[in-house]
Motif scaffolding. Structure first.
Motif: not given
Length: 256
Positions: A90-109
């Motif tokens: 359920g922590t994915v909602f914290e990731l989605l609400s964090a000040p980080i874009s989808a691009f940055e999220l994908v780059v990290g993972y």
């Protein structure tokens, strides 16, 4: 226009790499043992009874296929598990609400998953040198195929991790699709050895182009042209990018 959130990317990347370091021995020992067994069984038992393929000793001929098999499975597995666990907890909602874009999220993972795959691929390459004499005719092309394949299939793994509703589905694509296609894609033989119509049928296997291009970078021989191999990999990368863009635009299995 805001710049790229490097701190956010680094936080995700570091977290994923730390998870790998906790199982470092398993991560290193498994590919070393598996590679050794492949050389003992295929290189020793079968290779001693087989002539060279395209002027390459059979033991050396195996190496690009072994590395590619590991790259595909590890890239998918690492990336899919990486994004699935936040969904599961359920922590994915914290990731989605964090000040980080989808691009940055994908780059990290994807960056973390690709890094793990490349490291394991290098470990297999180094292990192989204890069994066979290797040459790399096109080292830059080898690095390009190594990185491009790892990134592309890490993106595919990311898509699978978002799509999966359970741990069983996480293993569905690698176990029932990617691994069989790799074994049938010339990882341990040349498709030129196949009679018709199986040779023509094999050309519809996308893994053939990955293995062939990677093998060409080592020995200068392949079942298809390296340009075609590189073009296919790049096209699949673009396709995965488009699918991930749709996932974040629609919130598919992330926001609902």
């Amino acid at each position: 226009m805001n710049g790229i959130n490097l701190r956010g990317i680094w936080a995700i990347y570091r977290f994923e790499m730390a998870r790998t370091l906790r199982t470092l021995w398993q991560s290193v020992a498994t590919p070393v043992i598996t590679t050794s067994l492949y050389f003992i069984v295929f290189g020793g038992a079968i290779g001693s009874r087989m002539e060279t393929i395209g002027g390459v000793e059979y033991g050396a001929f195996l190496v690009p296929g072994l590395i590619m098999l590991t790259l595909l499975t590890q890239s998918i597995s690492n990336a899919s598990i990486g994004i699935y666990f936040p969904k599961f907890t359920g922590t994915v909602f914290e990731l989605l609400s964090a000040p980080i874009s989808a691009f940055e999220l994908v780059v990290g993972y994807v960056g973390a998953a690709a890094t793990k795959s490349v490291v394991i691929g290098i470990i297999i390459l180094l292990t192989s040198t204890y069994f066979v004499d290797l040459r790399i005719d096109h080292p830059l092309a080898m690095v390009a195929f190594l990185l491009l394949t790892s990134i592309t299939f890490s993106m595919l793994g990311f898509i699978i991790g978002v799509w999966a509703k359970g741990f069983e589905q996480l293993n569905f694509v690698p176990a029932l699709l990617v691994t069989p296609l790799t074994f049938l894609g010339g990882a341990f033989y040349s498709i030129d050895m196949l009679p018709e119509p199986w040779h023509t049928v094999s050309l519809f296997n996308p893994v053939v182009y990955l293995v062939s291009g990677f093998r060409w970078s080592f020995f200068g021989v392949g079942d298809v042209s390296p340009a075609l191999s590189l073009g296919f990999t790049a096209a699949f990368l673009i396709l995965c990018t488009a699918v991930i863009a749709v996932i974040f635009r629609t919130g598919y299995r992330l926001k609902n």
